[in-house]
Design an enzyme around this catalytic site. Structure first.
Site, PDB file in Angstrom:
ATOM      1  N   GLU A 196      48.255 120.077 -30.420  1.00 37.74           N
ATOM      2  CA  GLU A 196      48.597 119.698 -29.041  1.00 37.74           C
ATOM      3  C   GLU A 196      47.390 119.258 -28.227  1.00 37.74           C
ATOM      4  O   GLU A 196      47.221 119.627 -27.057  1.00 37.74           O
ATOM      5  CB  GLU A 196      49.363 120.848 -28.360  1.00 37.74           C
ATOM      6  CG  GLU A 196      50.695 121.114 -29.059  1.00 37.74           C
ATOM      7  CD  GLU A 196      51.485 122.276 -28.471  1.00 37.74           C
ATOM      8  OE1 GLU A 196      50.988 122.923 -27.527  1.00 37.74           O
ATOM      9  OE2 GLU A 196      52.608 122.527 -28.958  1.00 37.74           O
ATOM     10  N   GLU A 314      56.462 120.886 -34.994  1.00 35.03           N
ATOM     11  CA  GLU A 314      56.788 122.139 -34.324  1.00 35.03           C
ATOM     12  C   GLU A 314      57.891 121.886 -33.306  1.00 35.03           C
ATOM     13  O   GLU A 314      57.786 120.976 -32.489  1.00 35.03           O
ATOM     14  CB  GLU A 314      55.550 122.707 -33.626  1.00 35.03           C
ATOM     15  CG  GLU A 314      55.748 124.061 -32.971  1.00 35.03           C
ATOM     16  CD  GLU A 314      54.495 124.555 -32.264  1.00 35.03           C
ATOM     17  OE1 GLU A 314      53.420 124.572 -32.912  1.00 35.03           O
ATOM     18  OE2 GLU A 314      54.581 124.901 -31.070  1.00 35.03           O
TER      19      GLU A 314
END
Length: 542
Positions: A196, A314
């Site tokens: 991220e 994810e």
């Protein structure tokens, strides 16, 4: 007296049916050529790094589920993974860019994560000792898991301004870690770079051009250390939320054949504390918004990196540990299975669920290790849905009925997934094959004129085959409902039977109901059904 009682029961049953809305639907499935393909190990789940004092919304739902302290010897854990053909496990999460590896030239302390002011996500750096890495790999080998490991992509960088990190990645610690892994013969399917850090980042971000330079360096390390291996592990990046320009720049700056897989994170339900989670899950228009992200990622790959494939690296539905009494209950399978089906249509090869265990969205309960409802949804997908994704043309179908079709896994024919999001509409369906649709158009037109539900149950025919022996064949049906009709129940029923571990702690056998292949198809409100048609003529599945 007995006759009167039976009559009352029959009339009562009919009155319940009549009280529901009934809609006839018409599906045309194209089995001549798959529209997309998934990997054989499409189902994936994550093991995260969060320690037990990771808390959200005045609750701390992680316990001992971290890669550093998860009880790998618990018998339920191994059996849950072994029940899949080959489950992919991704080791990674928000804290992975603060993980140091106690190996090689690293001489610092090796402590677990601790809460600290000013630390990324409020935690200090943590350390993975090689003794624990050995234990993890013993577990992966025992369960035949495919492993994706997320590397620390912030090592050596400095924070140049709030949230933005600059400078070159220091690859020394990662190189020593990969070298140790190779020396021990541990089989890692793919190495993922960072978590991220794309776009505006979550907690931290890195410029896309810099990221591109760093993955080139990682590619060199993988090629060097695995020079005697075929195939080499995949290089997976960036493991972040989709930002079209950032992703395109990464592919352009790194160049051809460097990044094998573009991984996307997706939490389209919003924060786990949202009181409208159930409402969002049951809203077909809200669920369909995710298609915009899937489309954008596919367009980016087609234009800037056709050598790469797409993964959902994810996804837990609701972020910040998921929704208490939602993510671990039956209702969450409406979102989960719908997104598995939708992602596959957009050429997604792998879908990693956050998490295998930990948080409110674990496939397994974090304290008992017993499966939550979504575990069984994932296992049914793995057992029934093959890699070939088939186009479904929906005629006269309300948006609350979600429909997906794949080539069957390990069997001839196709498997159809039906998801009924409506709380009152009972759908009846006729399923047609595009290869012989013209043979049955007249039958469908006749069927539409007949409206009473009880009559339709007797007359609706599913035209799925092309052989004269169809009447002697059966289809498999797997009907999923919640216990006591409570969609926030933690117990899922399969064809009316509770799905629970056996006395020996084994995963129960997922047995279908066998139904004549040409008998009516229907799906009750707020339920899910897999149907396997053995006689469906699908040359694209052969």
């Amino acid at each position: 007296m007995e006759f009167c009682t039976s009559l009352v029961v029959i009339l009562a049953s009919v009155s319940v049916i009549v009280a529901q809305d009934v809609e006839e639907s018409y599906l045309v499935i194209n089995g001549s050529l798959p529209m997309a393909h998934t990997d054989a190990s499409y189902i994936c789940a994550t093991i995260d790094w969060w320690p037990d004092n990771k808390c959200d919304y005045h609750q701390c739902p992680w316990g001992s589920s971290s890669a550093l302290n998860l009880d790998l010897s618990h018998p339920f854990l191994a059996k849950a993974v072994q029940a899949f053909k080959r489950m992919r496990i991704r080791v990674g999460g928000s804290l992975q860019d603060q993980v140091l590896y106690k190996v090689g030239n690293y001489s610092g302390p090796c402590h677990p994560f601790t809460k600290t002011k000013g630390g990324l996500f409020g935690f200090s750096k943590g350390c993975l000792p090689m003794s624990r890495w050995d234990e993890l790999n013993q577990f992966f080998n025992q369960t035949r898991a495919l492993v994706t490991f997320g590397l620390n992509a912030l090592y050596g960088r400095q924070q140049v301004k709030k949230g933005a990190w600059g400078g070159d990645w220091n690859s020394s610690n990662a190189r020593d870690f990969i070298k140790y892994t190779v020396s021990k013969g541990y089989k890692i399917d793919s190495w993922e770079f960072g978590n991220e850090l794309s776009g505006k980042g979550i907690g931290a971000m890195v410029d896309a051009d810099q990221y591109g330079s760093d993955v080139i360096e990682l590619r060199g390390i993988i090629d060097d250390l695995y020079r005697r291996f075929r195939p080499k592990p995949l290089l997976v990046a960036p493991g972040g939320f989709f930002d079209k320009q950032w992703f395109a720049t990464l592919l352009q700056s790194s160049g051809s054949e460097i990044v094998n897989v573009l991984t996307l994170h997706l939490y389209n339900l919003g924060p786990g504390v949202d009181r409208n989670l159930v409402k969002k899950i049951l809203d077909p228009h809200f669920l369909s918004r995710a298609s915009v992200t899937f489309t954008g990622l596919q367009q980016t790959i087609d234009m800037d990196g056709p050598w790469a494939s797409a993964w959902i690296g994810e996804s837990g539905g609701a972020y910040n540990s998921g929704g208490l009494h939602v993510s671990d209950t039956f209702v969450n399978s409406f979102w989960y299975l719908d997104q598995l089906g939708m992602a596959a249509k957009y050429h997604t090869k792998v879908y990693c669920r956050q998490t295998l265990i930990g948080g409110n969205y674990g496939l397994l309960n974090r304290t008992t290790f017993m499966p939550n409802p979504d575990y069984y949804s994932a296992l049914l997908w793995d057992q029934l849905m093959g890699t070939g994704v088939l186009a479904v043309d929906r005629k006269n179908i309300a948006p609350h009925l979600r429909t997906y079709a794949h080539c069957s896994k390990g069997k001839p024919g196709i498997t159809l997934l039906l998801i009924n999001l409506s709380n009152r509409t009972h759908f009846t369906l006729s399923v047609h094959n595009i290869l012989n649709i013209n043979l049955h158009t007249t039958q469908y037109k006749t069927l539409k004129k007949k409206s009473p539900f009880v009559h339709d149950l007797k007359t609706a025919v599913s035209w799925v085959g092309s052989k004269s022996t169809d009447e002697n064949l059966s289809r498999e049906e797997y009907h999923l409902t919640p216990r006591h009709g409570n969609i926030q129940s933690k117990t899922m029923l399969l064809n009316g039977v509770p799905l629970e571990l056996t006395r020996n702690g084994d995963i129960p056998s997922l047995k279908p109901t066998m139904v004549k292949v040409d008998s009516p198809i229907s799906i009750a409100p707020l339920s899910i059904k897999f149907l396997q048609f053995p006689n469906f003529d699908a040359p694209g599945c052969e």
